[in-house]
Write an enzyme that holds these catalytic residues in place. Structure first.
Site, PDB file in Angstrom:
ATOM      1  N   LEU A   2     144.283   6.222  17.579  1.00  0.00           N
ATOM      2  CA  LEU A   2     143.315   7.123  17.832  1.00  0.00           C
ATOM      3  C   LEU A   2     143.341   8.417  16.974  1.00  0.00           C
ATOM      4  O   LEU A   2     142.692   9.341  16.947  1.00  0.00           O
ATOM      5  CB  LEU A   2     143.460   7.830  19.333  1.00  0.00           C
ATOM      6  CG  LEU A   2     143.194   6.467  20.320  1.00  0.00           C
ATOM      7  CD1 LEU A   2     143.178   7.070  21.641  1.00  0.00           C
ATOM      8  CD2 LEU A   2     141.760   5.883  20.128  1.00  0.00           C
ATOM      9  N   LYS A   3     144.430   8.590  16.111  1.00  0.00           N
ATOM     10  CA  LYS A   3     144.724   9.615  15.142  1.00  0.00           C
ATOM     11  C   LYS A   3     144.582  11.219  15.868  1.00  0.00           C
ATOM     12  O   LYS A   3     143.747  11.710  15.368  1.00  0.00           O
ATOM     13  CB  LYS A   3     143.921   9.299  14.011  1.00  0.00           C
ATOM     14  CG  LYS A   3     144.151   8.156  13.172  1.00  0.00           C
ATOM     15  CD  LYS A   3     143.103   7.843  12.050  1.00  0.00           C
ATOM     16  CE  LYS A   3     143.325   6.578  11.286  1.00  0.00           C
ATOM     17  NZ  LYS A   3     142.555   5.677  11.879  1.00  0.00           N
ATOM     18  N   LEU A   4     145.365  11.287  16.830  1.00  0.00           N
ATOM     19  CA  LEU A   4     145.204  12.583  17.530  1.00  0.00           C
ATOM     20  C   LEU A   4     145.450  13.796  16.581  1.00  0.00           C
ATOM     21  O   LEU A   4     146.490  13.774  15.615  1.00  0.00           O
ATOM     22  CB  LEU A   4     145.995  12.679  18.713  1.00  0.00           C
ATOM     23  CG  LEU A   4     146.291  11.683  19.853  1.00  0.00           C
ATOM     24  CD1 LEU A   4     147.322  12.017  20.751  1.00  0.00           C
ATOM     25  CD2 LEU A   4     144.636  11.601  20.266  1.00  0.00           C
ATOM     26  N   HIS A   5     144.782  14.836  16.429  1.00  0.00           N
ATOM     27  CA  HIS A   5     144.795  15.896  15.726  1.00  0.00           C
ATOM     28  C   HIS A   5     144.165  17.166  16.528  1.00  0.00           C
ATOM     29  O   HIS A   5     142.665  17.205  16.316  1.00  0.00           O
ATOM     30  CB  HIS A   5     143.935  15.618  14.376  1.00  0.00           C
ATOM     31  CG  HIS A   5     144.268  16.611  13.232  1.00  0.00           C
ATOM     32  ND1 HIS A   5     143.908  16.328  11.775  1.00  0.00           N
ATOM     33  CD2 HIS A   5     144.923  17.718  13.249  1.00  0.00           C
ATOM     34  CE1 HIS A   5     144.273  17.376  11.129  1.00  0.00           C
ATOM     35  NE2 HIS A   5     144.756  18.237  11.991  1.00  0.00           N
ATOM     36  N   ASP A   6     144.929  17.918  16.941  1.00  0.00           N
ATOM     37  CA  ASP A   6     144.619  19.242  17.640  1.00  0.00           C
ATOM     38  C   ASP A   6     145.484  20.286  17.680  1.00  0.00           C
ATOM     39  O   ASP A   6     146.633  20.026  17.166  1.00  0.00           O
ATOM     40  CB  ASP A   6     144.011  18.846  19.172  1.00  0.00           C
ATOM     41  CG  ASP A   6     142.842  19.510  19.432  1.00  0.00           C
ATOM     42  OD1 ASP A   6     142.970  20.982  19.555  1.00  0.00           O
ATOM     43  OD2 ASP A   6     141.845  19.111  19.927  1.00  0.00           O
TER      44      ASP A   6
ATOM     45  N   THR B 112     147.428  20.601  23.137  1.00  0.00           N
ATOM     46  CA  THR B 112     146.356  19.528  23.393  1.00  0.00           C
ATOM     47  C   THR B 112     146.803  18.183  23.286  1.00  0.00           C
ATOM     48  O   THR B 112     146.721  17.124  24.050  1.00  0.00           O
ATOM     49  CB  THR B 112     144.915  19.815  22.745  1.00  0.00           C
ATOM     50  OG1 THR B 112     144.421  21.139  23.458  1.00  0.00           O
ATOM     51  CG2 THR B 112     144.122  18.828  23.103  1.00  0.00           C
TER      52      THR B 112
ATOM     53  N   THR C  38     143.668   5.395   3.648  1.00  0.00           N
ATOM     54  CA  THR C  38     143.722   4.412   2.768  1.00  0.00           C
ATOM     55  C   THR C  38     142.177   4.293   2.012  1.00  0.00           C
ATOM     56  O   THR C  38     142.034   3.713   1.109  1.00  0.00           O
ATOM     57  CB  THR C  38     144.219   2.958   3.088  1.00  0.00           C
ATOM     58  OG1 THR C  38     143.287   2.617   4.227  1.00  0.00           O
ATOM     59  CG2 THR C  38     145.705   3.013   3.137  1.00  0.00           C
TER      60      THR C  38
ATOM     61  N   GLY D 195     142.251  -5.997   8.996  1.00  0.00           N
ATOM     62  CA  GLY D 195     140.976  -5.948   9.990  1.00  0.00           C
ATOM     63  C   GLY D 195     140.248  -7.140   9.563  1.00  0.00           C
ATOM     64  O   GLY D 195     140.227  -8.300   9.902  1.00  0.00           O
TER      65      GLY D 195
END
Length: 240
Positions: free
Chosen positions: A60-64, A68, A122, A212
């Site tokens: 989910l690549k959390l970024h905050d 949070t 990438t 993938g």
């Protein structure tokens, strides 16, 4: 070996995802669930995968802001996922907040997932970085972000296999590298710009390979996955 290959379930719904899992679960034990799928299906999908005895990388690549991210990460850890990631560009305080959540989970539950910092996607290259204002070399930025991730106490990073040797030289061989953008010679690159073969990625020291579309879009997914695993086995046993 099958645990070092992570198949990305880059599809839109549970039905499609479980079709892939059913076809591959006897040869692959680690699957990645990204934003598209998780935002539609939610935690129930994670439960279904775990009930099959599979490992889950929740991408989910959390970024905050640190608080949070810490609160969100606590909820994700409670899903019993095996691996989760946050953007290393969130800064030292955010990375450290993530470490503290993991440390608390270890004390509370006796276990916690691998937590990774995402370095540079990438799908980006040097030109992409310059377009958003970065004036340093891509490899230098990756090195900075990997070092900050390690100093914060996290387990490793997500990065192109092209930067694995650099990361290991700075952060040590035990620092985990998870590498998307893996393609066999005959596979299309799709929207990936920094790619390497499974053979080269492992030779450089990558710990996990994420694949993938070359597998999930194949006419015979099981055969496609087996070809990746065979190439990986060949490197580790010196036959390639």
């Amino acid at each position: 070996m099958s645990e070092r290959l992570i198949v990305a379930l880059d599809v839109s719904d549970k039905e499609k995802a479980m079709d892939i899992v059913e076809e591959l679960k006897d040869v692959v034990s680690f699957f990645k669930v990204g934003m598209e799928l998780f935002y539609r299906e939610g935690p129930k999908l994670i439960d279904d995968l775990k009930n099959l005895g599979l490992k889950v990388f929740l991408d989910l690549k959390l970024h905050d802001i640190p608080n949070t991210v810490a609160r969100a990460l606590k909820n994700l850890i409670d899903l019993e996922v095996d691996m989760v990631n946050i953007h290393a560009l969130g800064g030292k305080e955010m990375l450290r907040a993530a470490y503290l959540v993991k440390d608390e989970a270890l004390k509370r539950k006796g276990k916690a997932p691998i937590i990774l910092g995402v370095t540079v996607l990438t799908s980006m290259n040097q030109e992409s970085l310059e377009q958003v204002g970065f004036k340093i070399k891509l490899s230098q930025l990756v090195a900075i972000l990997a070092k900050e991730t390690k100093e914060a106490g996290l387990d490793g990073v997500v990065a192109s296999a092209q930067e694995v040797a650099l990361i290991k030289s700075i952060c040590g061989t035990e620092f985990i590298t998870v590498t998307p953008g893996i393609r066999r010679f005959e596979d299309a690159n799709f929207d990936q710009k920094r790619v390497l073969t499974p053979k080269k990625a492992l030779e450089l020291g990558a710990d996990y390979l994420v694949v993938g579309r070359p597998i999930i879009a194949a006419s015979n997914r099981r055969l496609a996955a087996q070809k990746y695993l065979e190439e990986m086995e060949g490197v580790l046993h010196g036959s390639l």
